[in-house]
Design an enzyme around this catalytic site. Structure first.
Site: not given
Ligand code: GUN
Length: 294
Positions: A54, A98, A121
């Protein structure tokens, strides 16, 4: 029948080019470079790889990437304090924590600390909840489900009025994807580990999405002839012939299902690259919106 391959890698490359252009334009018009902060807790090998990819993808489209790594033993309060600091920074437009988090942390509390306008996200529980509220647009949709929808849309596969079956009900993929398909007027069924007569349900699907994390679980007898099959799974299976000692397979038995389906995503090169492209797009949108708010 041999299914059409829905090439996520090629589509994601096109989308990354569009984003690169958007980044240049934002810089030229407002002097702003979109910035994404990643927060990685512990050293889960898959998470380390995902975050590395990413961050690299950010830099390739001209965005700034700020990486934060905390030990697995960090406290929840430390993580929340870091998120609050990042939330206040003008050069950070998006924040990604994450998952999975270490077991001693409450994911809802941690993800709730991400300001909605930086939640690229889409995992803040308020953002997730808004996906299910008709007429309300969530600030950001989660990247993997959005990647699946984008793969369908950009391959001219209609969603409205079709029967969609989602295998898996995780908060990261299955559940938000079901809500997003519903918002696009599909008739949606969600299957899970307690579903009985699973194959009879999956065989009803015109669009079948597999997101259960079980290698090659979906076999040809579970698929309606002509269905569109989207494989979200990324599973490592041992393979002594491979230099790494393992290779990646999806949740779908690609060889046999591609004989029955009309279209199918490969693994790797299907949904995976689309997830990263959607993260970049959300980060660009976040920076554009924040630049308009001044
Ligand atoms: N873990 C597995 N998938 C994802 C994802 O898309 N985002 C984050 N933050 N964590 C994940």
């Amino acid at each position: 029948m041999k299914a059409r391959i829905l090439d996520g890698a090629a589509l994601a490359a096109r989308i990354r080019e569009e984003i690169k252009q958007g980044v240049k334009e934002l810089h030229a018009s407002r002097g702003i470079i979109p910035g994404l902060a990643t927060v990685l807790i512990g050293n889960n090998p898959a998470s380390v790889t995902y975050v590395r990819n990413k961050r690299k993808a950010c830099e390739e489209v001209g965005m700034r990437s700020f990486g934060y790594e905390l030990p697995a033993g960090a406290s929840e309060a430390e993580v929340i304090a870091l998120i609050e600091t990042l939330g206040a920074r003008a050069d950070v437009h998006g924040i990604l924590v994450q998952l999975p988090l270490p077991p001693h942390m409450d994911a809802d509390r941690v993800l709730s600390a991400i300001p909605l306008h930086k939640d690229v996200d889409g995992f803040n529980p308020i953002n997730l909840g808004m996906l299910g509220v008709k007429g309300k647009q969530a600030p950001f949709a989660p990247c993997t489900p959005q990647g699946c929808i984008e793969l369908l849309l950009r391959n001219d596969i209609p969603i409205c009025g079709r029967r969609a079956v989602v295998l898996g009900r995780s908060a990261v993929v299955g559940l938000p994807l079901a809500l997003m398909l519903l918002a696009r007027d599909a008739t949606v069924t969600v299957c899970h580990s307690r579903t009985t007569n699973l194959a009879s349900v999956t065989r009803e699907a015109e669009i079948l999405i597999a997101a259960i994390g079980k290698p090659r679980f979906v076999t040809a007898d579970m698929v309606r002839p002509g269905a569109v099959v989207i494989d979200v799974g990324i599973n490592r299976i041992e393979d002594p012939k491979h230099p790494k000692g393992y290779r990646l397979v999806g949740d779908v038995d690609f060889d046999e299902v591609s004989e029955v389906a009309s279209a199918i995503t490969p693994v790797p090169g299907g949904v995976g690259p689309m997830t990263v492209a959607m993260l970049l797009r959300n980060t660009l949108i976040a920076a554009q919106r924040q630049s308009e708010r001044g």
